[in-house]
Design a protein around this motif. Structure first.
Motif, PDB file in Angstrom:
ATOM      1  N   LYS A 288       0.992  -1.472   0.106  1.00 33.38           N
ATOM      2  CA  LYS A 288       0.072  -0.006   0.047  1.00 33.38           C
ATOM      3  C   LYS A 288       0.953   1.371  -0.148  1.00 33.38           C
ATOM      4  CE  LYS A 288      -4.394  -1.807   2.354  1.00 33.38           C
ATOM      5  NZ  LYS A 288      -4.887  -1.633   3.483  1.00 33.38           N
ATOM      6  N   SER A 289       2.015   1.027   0.196  1.00 34.82           N
ATOM      7  CA  SER A 289       2.988   2.312   0.695  1.00 34.82           C
ATOM      8  C   SER A 289       3.988   2.455  -0.487  1.00 34.82           C
ATOM      9  CB  SER A 289       3.828   2.315   1.856  1.00 34.82           C
ATOM     10  OG  SER A 289       3.333   2.193   2.980  1.00 34.82           O
ATOM     11  N   GLY A 290       3.570   1.503  -1.501  1.00 36.86           N
ATOM     12  CA  GLY A 290       4.400   1.611  -3.007  1.00 36.86           C
ATOM     13  C   GLY A 290       5.408   0.484  -3.241  1.00 36.86           C
ATOM     14  N   VAL A 291       5.636  -0.407  -2.169  1.00 37.77           N
ATOM     15  CA  VAL A 291       6.691  -1.276  -2.286  1.00 37.77           C
ATOM     16  C   VAL A 291       6.447  -2.552  -3.251  1.00 37.77           C
ATOM     17  CG1 VAL A 291       8.122  -2.903  -1.090  1.00 37.77           C
ATOM     18  CG2 VAL A 291       7.379  -0.962   0.173  1.00 37.77           C
ATOM     19  N   LYS A 292       7.293  -2.920  -4.171  1.00 36.02           N
ATOM     20  CA  LYS A 292       7.127  -3.737  -5.230  1.00 36.02           C
ATOM     21  C   LYS A 292       7.703  -5.027  -4.171  1.00 36.02           C
ATOM     22  CE  LYS A 292       7.897  -5.422  -9.840  1.00 36.02           C
ATOM     23  NZ  LYS A 292       8.507  -5.258 -11.309  1.00 36.02           N
ATOM     24  N   ILE A 293       7.117  -6.028  -4.013  1.00 36.32           N
ATOM     25  CA  ILE A 293       7.499  -7.243  -3.695  1.00 36.32           C
ATOM     26  C   ILE A 293       7.583  -8.335  -4.828  1.00 36.32           C
ATOM     27  CG2 ILE A 293       7.189  -9.277  -1.979  1.00 36.32           C
ATOM     28  CD1 ILE A 293       5.612  -7.061  -0.416  1.00 36.32           C
ATOM     29  N   ILE A 294       8.625  -8.964  -5.044  1.00 34.69           N
ATOM     30  CA  ILE A 294       8.793 -10.241  -6.032  1.00 34.69           C
ATOM     31  C   ILE A 294       9.115 -11.641  -5.398  1.00 34.69           C
ATOM     32  CG2 ILE A 294      10.213 -10.781  -7.823  1.00 34.69           C
ATOM     33  CD1 ILE A 294      10.701  -8.070  -8.484  1.00 34.69           C
ATOM     34  N   LEU A 295       8.336 -12.198  -5.363  1.00 35.45           N
ATOM     35  CA  LEU A 295       8.293 -13.915  -5.044  1.00 35.45           C
ATOM     36  C   LEU A 295       8.913 -14.700  -5.930  1.00 35.45           C
ATOM     37  CD1 LEU A 295       4.729 -14.224  -3.135  1.00 35.45           C
ATOM     38  CD2 LEU A 295       6.909 -13.276  -2.306  1.00 35.45           C
ATOM     39  N   ASN A 296       9.477 -15.758  -5.417  1.00 43.92           N
ATOM     40  CA  ASN A 296      10.229 -16.749  -6.175  1.00 43.92           C
ATOM     41  C   ASN A 296      11.359 -16.199  -6.626  1.00 43.92           C
ATOM     42  OD1 ASN A 296       8.709 -19.297  -6.035  1.00 43.92           O
ATOM     43  ND2 ASN A 296       7.271 -18.350  -7.178  1.00 43.92           N
ATOM     44  N   HIS A 297      12.091 -15.259  -6.265  1.00 47.12           N
ATOM     45  CA  HIS A 297      13.274 -14.491  -6.867  1.00 47.12           C
ATOM     46  C   HIS A 297      14.243 -14.874  -5.659  1.00 47.12           C
ATOM     47  CE1 HIS A 297      15.237 -11.765  -9.670  1.00 47.12           C
ATOM     48  NE2 HIS A 297      16.067 -11.973  -8.363  1.00 47.12           N
ATOM     49  N   ASN A 298      15.008 -15.972  -5.959  1.00 47.39           N
ATOM     50  CA  ASN A 298      16.495 -16.360  -5.054  1.00 47.39           C
ATOM     51  C   ASN A 298      17.618 -15.498  -5.445  1.00 47.39           C
ATOM     52  OD1 ASN A 298      17.966 -17.499  -3.298  1.00 47.39           O
ATOM     53  ND2 ASN A 298      17.991 -19.703  -3.947  1.00 47.39           N
ATOM     54  N   VAL A 299      18.031 -14.668  -4.809  1.00 48.07           N
ATOM     55  CA  VAL A 299      19.227 -13.820  -5.019  1.00 48.07           C
ATOM     56  C   VAL A 299      20.290 -14.818  -4.627  1.00 48.07           C
ATOM     57  CG1 VAL A 299      20.396 -11.778  -4.444  1.00 48.07           C
ATOM     58  CG2 VAL A 299      18.156 -11.645  -4.714  1.00 48.07           C
ATOM     59  N   GLN A 300      21.256 -15.213  -5.680  1.00 46.69           N
ATOM     60  CA  GLN A 300      22.237 -15.948  -5.245  1.00 46.69           C
ATOM     61  C   GLN A 300      23.422 -15.246  -5.216  1.00 46.69           C
ATOM     62  OE1 GLN A 300      21.937 -19.322  -8.257  1.00 46.69           O
ATOM     63  NE2 GLN A 300      20.458 -20.165  -6.921  1.00 46.69           N
ATOM     64  N   ASP A 301      23.478 -14.081  -5.791  1.00 45.45           N
ATOM     65  CA  ASP A 301      24.860 -13.141  -5.809  1.00 45.45           C
ATOM     66  C   ASP A 301      24.396 -11.577  -5.918  1.00 45.45           C
ATOM     67  OD1 ASP A 301      26.855 -11.587  -6.462  1.00 45.45           O
ATOM     68  OD2 ASP A 301      28.013 -13.576  -7.228  1.00 45.45           O
ATOM     69  N   ILE A 302      24.990 -10.841  -5.021  1.00 48.19           N
ATOM     70  CA  ILE A 302      24.438  -9.529  -4.960  1.00 48.19           C
ATOM     71  C   ILE A 302      24.737  -8.761  -6.172  1.00 48.19           C
ATOM     72  CG2 ILE A 302      24.073  -9.592  -2.295  1.00 48.19           C
ATOM     73  CD1 ILE A 302      26.700  -7.623  -2.540  1.00 48.19           C
ATOM     74  N   SER A 303      25.598  -9.393  -6.922  1.00 53.28           N
ATOM     75  CA  SER A 303      25.851  -8.660  -8.289  1.00 53.28           C
ATOM     76  C   SER A 303      24.694  -8.470  -9.024  1.00 53.28           C
ATOM     77  CB  SER A 303      27.100  -9.488  -9.106  1.00 53.28           C
ATOM     78  OG  SER A 303      26.775 -10.864  -9.201  1.00 53.28           O
ATOM     79  N   GLU A 304      23.691  -9.394  -8.910  1.00 58.00           N
ATOM     80  CA  GLU A 304      22.471  -9.158  -9.843  1.00 58.00           C
ATOM     81  C   GLU A 304      21.793  -8.191  -9.344  1.00 58.00           C
ATOM     82  OE1 GLU A 304      19.932 -12.688  -8.912  1.00 58.00           O
ATOM     83  OE2 GLU A 304      21.669 -13.918  -8.218  1.00 58.00           O
ATOM     84  N   LEU A 305      22.053  -7.262  -8.497  1.00 54.26           N
ATOM     85  CA  LEU A 305      21.425  -6.032  -8.049  1.00 54.26           C
ATOM     86  C   LEU A 305      22.185  -4.894  -8.190  1.00 54.26           C
ATOM     87  CD1 LEU A 305      20.234  -7.602  -4.424  1.00 54.26           C
ATOM     88  CD2 LEU A 305      19.022  -7.464  -6.583  1.00 54.26           C
ATOM     89  N   LYS A 306      23.332  -4.913  -9.082  1.00 53.74           N
ATOM     90  CA  LYS A 306      24.098  -3.943  -9.435  1.00 53.74           C
ATOM     91  C   LYS A 306      23.198  -2.569  -9.765  1.00 53.74           C
ATOM     92  CE  LYS A 306      24.870  -5.522 -14.136  1.00 53.74           C
ATOM     93  NZ  LYS A 306      25.693  -5.943 -15.143  1.00 53.74           N
ATOM     94  N   ASP A 307      22.066  -2.670 -10.205  1.00 51.98           N
ATOM     95  CA  ASP A 307      21.512  -1.396 -10.575  1.00 51.98           C
ATOM     96  C   ASP A 307      20.950  -0.694  -9.560  1.00 51.98           C
ATOM     97  OD1 ASP A 307      21.841  -1.895 -13.401  1.00 51.98           O
ATOM     98  OD2 ASP A 307      20.049  -3.083 -13.746  1.00 51.98           O
TER      99      ASP A 307
END
Length: 310
Positions: free
Chosen positions: A101-120
């Motif tokens: 409700k506050s505008g957060v996007k929640i993505i399920l079934n997403h297993n972050v295995q390396d934080i390099s995936e989040l470089k953006d």
């Protein structure tokens, strides 16, 4: 700032909502296909209402004290701040609704295995529990763990006290949940199952819905300029009980106060938690030592704060 939070547990969802309300773009990544912690007693001090007032509707029972059963003496510990019994699964789902409700996007079934995936992302916060992928990326050694096991009996009980039986590096517990009764154990991973099975057999208890989970017992204050940890991922659990929700939420507030400067956040949690951690560990060792060897030294009744021993 564009912020990634790894883990849709209590801490991750609480932080996500608060950051979104401050105007940040927040995405939460959860490796499972559902939200909600299942292996947890959901025994929170009344401080939970300070952080999440909407959780009042989830209260199942109220706890005012705990009986600690040493072999030759029982100590009655009264709480200056009462505890509430809640369903942790429902608490997390309540937070998820509030976050979205506050505008957060929640993505399920997403297993972050390396934080390099989040470089953006400009900032990354690891709230991904005891086996945190984010913590491993920050470089500290593996944390020491205890193991917790819990199960339930379809036995109604509205008592206002919890019972515990100390064991090696942990304890067995009984929690009246109103509509049912919970039994559990926390201790050394290689020992707890045999100890718990023996306790259940002696008391003719046949539990339902038995689950287990690791509980960290070593605290990490690691960070990089863009990445940090909060909650169980940082090992922020009370040394005497293994409970981590309120400690994690306090750390979350310190993070929010200093965001996006993670160095200031780390300094703030060190100042707040380290003295309490050191004192708590010493106090627990002393109580166990006297409880098993010189029980007559311990008082029959004592009053403490619920989340801190001083």
């Amino acid at each position: 700032m564009k912020t990634a939070i790894v883990g849709a547990g209590t801490n991750g969802l609480y932080l996500a909502r608060r950051l979104a309300k401050k105007g940040h773009e927040v995405i939460v990544f959860e490796k499972r296909n559902i939200i909600g912690k299942q292996a947890c007693s959901g025994l929170f001090s009344q401080r939970i209402l300070d952080f999440i007032p909407q959780s009042r509707e989830l209260i199942q029972n109220q706890i005012n004290s705990v009986l600690i059963h040493f072999p030759k003496k029982t100590v009655n510990v009264l709480f200056s701040k009462k505890f509430f019994v809640m369903n942790h699964f429902e608490l997390d789902n309540l937070l998820a609704v509030l976050a979205e409700k506050s505008g957060v996007k929640i993505i399920l079934n997403h297993n972050v295995q390396d934080i390099s995936e989040l470089k953006d992302f400009e900032r990354i916060i690891g709230c991904d529990g005891p086996n945190s992928v984010v913590r491993k990326a920050l470089g500290p050694k593996e944390t020491e763990m205890r193991l917790a096991i819990q199960g339930f009996l379809p036995l109604k009980d509205d008592s206002d006290f919890v019972e515990t039986w100390p064991i090696n590096q942990g304890f067995i517990w009984r929690i009246p949940r109103g509509g049912e009764t919970e039994y559990g154990i926390i201790g050394k991973p290689k020992e707890v199952k045999a100890v718990f099975d023996n306790f259940l057999n002696k008391n003719n208890l046949d539990l339902e819905r038995v689950v287990s989970a690791p509980v960290p017992q070593k605290f990490f204050f690691s960070f990089q300029k863009e990445t940090t940890l909060c909650g169980d991922a940082a090992g922020l659990c009370k040394p005497w009980s293994g409970g981590g929700v309120i400690w994690g939420l306090i750390a979350a507030e310190l993070l929010l106060k200093n965001f996006p400067d993670f160095l200031k956040y780390i300094k703030a949690i060190k100042v707040f938690f380290i003295p309490r951690i050191v004192f708590s560990r010493m106090a627990v060792k002393l109580v166990y030592f006297f409880g098993f060897r010189f029980p007559w030294i311990l008082p029959k009744k004592v009053k403490i704060e619920s989340d801190f021993l001083f």
